[in-house]
Scaffold this motif. Structure first.
Motif, short mmCIF file in Angstrom:
data_model
loop_
_atom_site.label_atom_id
_atom_site.label_comp_id
_atom_site.label_asym_id
_atom_site.label_seq_id
_atom_site.Cartn_x
_atom_site.Cartn_y
_atom_site.Cartn_z
N LEU A 120 0.78 -1.23 0.00
CA LEU A 120 0.00 0.00 0.00
C LEU A 120 0.82 1.28 0.00
O LEU A 120 0.47 2.24 -0.69
N VAL A 121 1.88 1.35 0.80
CA VAL A 121 2.64 2.60 0.92
C VAL A 121 4.13 2.34 0.69
O VAL A 121 4.61 1.22 0.80
N TYR A 131 6.64 12.99 1.35
CA TYR A 131 5.82 11.78 1.35
C TYR A 131 5.68 11.25 2.77
O TYR A 131 4.58 10.88 3.21
N SER A 177 0.02 -0.40 -6.60
CA SER A 177 -0.76 0.62 -5.90
C SER A 177 0.14 1.60 -5.15
O SER A 177 -0.23 2.76 -4.94
N ARG A 180 1.07 4.20 -7.57
CA ARG A 180 -0.11 4.84 -8.17
C ARG A 180 -0.78 5.82 -7.21
O ARG A 180 -1.29 6.86 -7.63
N ARG A 181 -0.81 5.47 -5.94
CA ARG A 181 -1.54 6.28 -4.96
C ARG A 181 -0.84 7.63 -4.76
O ARG A 181 0.33 7.68 -4.41
N GLN A 182 -1.57 8.71 -4.96
CA GLN A 182 -0.97 10.05 -4.91
C GLN A 182 -0.92 10.57 -3.47
O GLN A 182 -1.67 11.47 -3.08
N VAL A 183 -0.04 10.01 -2.70
CA VAL A 183 0.14 10.43 -1.31
C VAL A 183 0.71 11.85 -1.30
O VAL A 183 1.73 12.13 -1.92
N HIS A 292 -3.83 8.92 -15.00
CA HIS A 292 -4.33 7.56 -15.24
C HIS A 292 -3.92 7.04 -16.62
O HIS A 292 -4.48 6.07 -17.11
#
Length: 302
Positions: A120-121, A131, A177, A180-183, A292
């Motif tokens: 996830l991170v 970040y 992910s 991809r995840r825009q933290v 995307h």
């Protein structure tokens, strides 16, 4: 004693606690008996043998006498281990981290080989300051004050010194992910991906991506980290963290082998090698305007 004391405080503390337990058993003494004869509380010896606290030279000398240790070289070696293990890394952060996580940090700073899977991170060792702070704030919305969060950020940046040791090896498998995840938003994520591309170019820092298109896998349930050490006395460690931030730490060989085989299985299906830095930079460049637009394909069979 076979070898002179060396290594990090974490390594030296583990060596010392291992020897003290062996010497107590060889002397045919229980922990309660030792505590009574040393006039200690039972918890003091338990914490020393567990490696949770160090032991002073003044306490160690009579303890060794109680165990019948008379050899001068052995006594001096154990005293050196006690001196070297007093200052464990990151203990100044014990007000914000529990003992399991502090143990994890000690192992991380001492490991010869680190393997980490994150679904996830971004792993803490790879995070930029921006970040990292975004993650810290997300994980601690009300529990900690802003000054405490700043100290967490400080600790996280200090952890990354482990990657600067030339002799250490580190392998990271990141689920798609993670990148991809825009933290922290597009700007923070762009900087993070560029930093990741720099790290991926290092010959002893292997970064791999497990793409969405590779489907389900056995590690989907959570992150794990494996540590191996050069010292023969040090068993390999498995570190598992759950959503509450608490950890399970295991030194059982069967557990370690199981997770190592799991990591190798993920590695076979992950994207790796020279294409990783190029891929990360490409995603970073497209992030703000076409978030995307980019898709990752599984590695080819050939």
């Amino acid at each position: 004693m076979a070898t002179p004391s060396s290594g990090s405080p974490a390594i030296q503390r583990l060596r010392l606690r291992t020897w003290l337990r062996k010497l107590r058993i060889a002397a045919n003494l229980t922990q309660r008996q030792v505590a009574e004869r040393m006039e200690w509380s039972p918890s003091k010896l338990l914490r020393i043998e567990a490696g949770e606290v160090g032991i002073s030279v003044n306490d160690l000398r009579p303890l060794l006498a109680l165990f019948g240790v008379r050899d001068d070289d052995t006594v001096e070696e154990l005293l050196n281990l006690a001196r070297g293990s007093r200052k464990m890394p990151f203990t100044e952060y014990r007000d914000i981290y529990d003992k399991d996580f502090l143990g994890f940090l000690a192992m991380e700073s001492s490991a010869f080989v680190t393997r980490s899977f994150q679904p996830l991170v971004m792993p803490g060792l790879l995070q930029t300051e921006e970040y990292a702070m975004a993650i810290i704030r997300a994980y601690t919305p009300t529990r900690f004050s802003e000054p405490q969060r700043q100290r967490m950020l400080e600790a996280r940046m200090l952890r990354q010194e482990a990657l600067e040791r030339d002799e250490a090896e580190a392998y990271f498998i990141l689920d798609e992910s993670v990148i991809r995840r825009q933290v922290g938003g597009p700007g923070t994520m762009k900087g993070q991906l560029r930093r990741l591309a720099e790290l991926a170019a290092h010959p002893r820092r292997k970064i791999m991506i497990f793409p969405f298109s590779s489907g389900a896998h056995a590690a989907s349930q959570g992150p794990f980290t494996l540590f191996e050490f050069e010292e023969e006395e040090m068993p390999p460690f498995v570190y598992l963290e759950n959503l509450r931030g608490t950890a399970t730490v295991s030194t059982e060989t069967e557990s370690f082998v199981g997770y190592l085989e799991l990591f190798w299985g993920l590695e076979e299906r992950a994207i790796k090698g020279e294409q990783i830095p190029r891929m990360l930079l490409q995603i970073a460049e497209h992030l703000e305007t076409q978030p995307h637009d980019f898709r990752i394909d599984p590695p080819s069979e050939d």
